[in-house]
Motif scaffolding. Structure first.
Motif, short mmCIF file in Angstrom:
data_model
loop_
_atom_site.label_atom_id
_atom_site.label_comp_id
_atom_site.label_asym_id
_atom_site.label_seq_id
_atom_site.Cartn_x
_atom_site.Cartn_y
_atom_site.Cartn_z
N THR A 15 0.84 -1.19 0.00
CA THR A 15 0.00 0.00 0.00
C THR A 15 0.87 1.24 0.00
N GLU A 16 0.24 2.33 -0.39
CA GLU A 16 0.92 3.62 -0.38
C GLU A 16 0.89 4.16 1.04
N LYS A 17 1.87 4.99 1.39
CA LYS A 17 1.87 5.62 2.69
C LYS A 17 0.79 6.70 2.69
N SER A 69 -5.75 3.02 -3.37
CA SER A 69 -5.38 1.71 -2.81
C SER A 69 -4.93 1.77 -1.35
N SER A 70 -4.52 2.93 -0.86
CA SER A 70 -4.11 3.00 0.55
C SER A 70 -5.29 2.80 1.49
N SER A 71 -6.51 2.94 1.00
CA SER A 71 -7.68 2.72 1.86
C SER A 71 -8.12 1.25 1.88
N PHE A 127 -22.82 -3.58 4.54
CA PHE A 127 -21.46 -3.11 4.83
C PHE A 127 -20.44 -3.90 4.00
N ARG A 128 -20.68 -5.20 3.87
CA ARG A 128 -19.81 -6.02 3.02
C ARG A 128 -19.91 -5.55 1.58
N TRP A 129 -21.12 -5.28 1.14
CA TRP A 129 -21.38 -4.81 -0.23
C TRP A 129 -20.63 -3.51 -0.48
N GLU A 130 -20.76 -2.56 0.45
CA GLU A 130 -20.09 -1.26 0.30
C GLU A 130 -18.57 -1.43 0.25
N ALA A 131 -18.03 -2.27 1.11
CA ALA A 131 -16.58 -2.48 1.14
C ALA A 131 -16.10 -3.07 -0.18
N LEU A 132 -16.81 -4.07 -0.68
CA LEU A 132 -16.41 -4.69 -1.94
C LEU A 132 -16.54 -3.69 -3.10
N LYS A 133 -17.57 -2.87 -3.05
CA LYS A 133 -17.78 -1.86 -4.09
C LYS A 133 -16.60 -0.87 -4.11
N VAL A 134 -16.16 -0.44 -2.94
CA VAL A 134 -15.00 0.46 -2.85
C VAL A 134 -13.77 -0.20 -3.48
N ILE A 135 -13.51 -1.43 -3.08
CA ILE A 135 -12.34 -2.15 -3.57
C ILE A 135 -12.41 -2.32 -5.09
N ALA A 136 -13.58 -2.67 -5.59
CA ALA A 136 -13.75 -2.86 -7.04
C ALA A 136 -13.59 -1.55 -7.80
N GLU A 137 -14.13 -0.47 -7.26
CA GLU A 137 -14.05 0.82 -7.95
C GLU A 137 -12.63 1.40 -7.93
N ILE A 138 -11.87 1.07 -6.92
CA ILE A 138 -10.48 1.52 -6.90
C ILE A 138 -9.72 0.86 -8.05
#
Length: 175
Positions: free
Chosen positions: A3-5, A41-43, A58-69
């Motif tokens: 990950t980035e700092k 990606s640092s998040s 909450f799982r859906w939102e987390a996966l959505k963030v990861i996918a959109e990154i």
């Protein structure tokens, strides 16, 4: 996961966004998702914790963030979601893998070898390879039509496995 700092300001934004990602308010969650995607990606490591939440949203939102990154570092997370019981999780994962592009190809082929009996994986792989082909993001020597045909016909797993092995070998040589 590399990950980035992150700066103190980003850490504060991430924490606030994570709190809002767990809100009952849909608009708050949407804004939080947008902020986390902008950070990049640092998040992801912090968002990953929500993938274990008992609350589906909450799982859906987390996966959505990861996918959109759309970071190549998240490929293992998205591949794992391709076998989730929830169809919307599998869809988000496949869209995230399409967003990542060429880096998805080899890990997805390896998943097909491991889970060639999973309809979820075969359907997801078909969608992903089809989209990558449309966007011209598959390697030049990728057997697109043959692979898509084999992924549709789940009746002959040995033929699919031979094709996947052959494709992985060809991609290895062309590196």
């Amino acid at each position: 996961m590399k990950t980035e700092k992150i700066t103190k300001e980003e850490a504060s934004i991430i924490q606030n966004s994570l709190d809002n990602l767990c809100s009952d308010n849909g608009l708050r969650r949407k804004e939080a998702r947008k902020s986390l995607v902008e950070i990049g990606s640092s998040s992801i490591p912090l968002v990953m914790d929500l993938l274990d939440s008992p609350k589906h949203i909450f799982r859906w939102e987390a996966l959505k963030v990861i996918a959109e990154i759309g970071s190549p570092e998240s490929i293992p997370i998205l591949l794992e979601a391709l076998v989730d019981e929830s169809g919307d999780f599998r869809w988000i994962a496949s869209e995230g893998l399409v967003r990542i592009g060429k880096s998805t190809v080899k890990p997805l082929l390896k998943l097909i070898l491991d889970k060639h009996d999973s309809v979820f994986v075969l359907n997801g792989a078909h969608h992903i390879f089809s989209e990558l082909s449309t966007k011209k993001l598959l390697p030049d020597n990728f057997p697109t039509e043959e692979m898509l045909d084999q992924l549709k016909v789940s009746g002959n797993p040995s033929k699919l496995k031979v094709l996947v092995h052959k494709t992985l070998e060809v991609l290895k040589i062309s590196e």
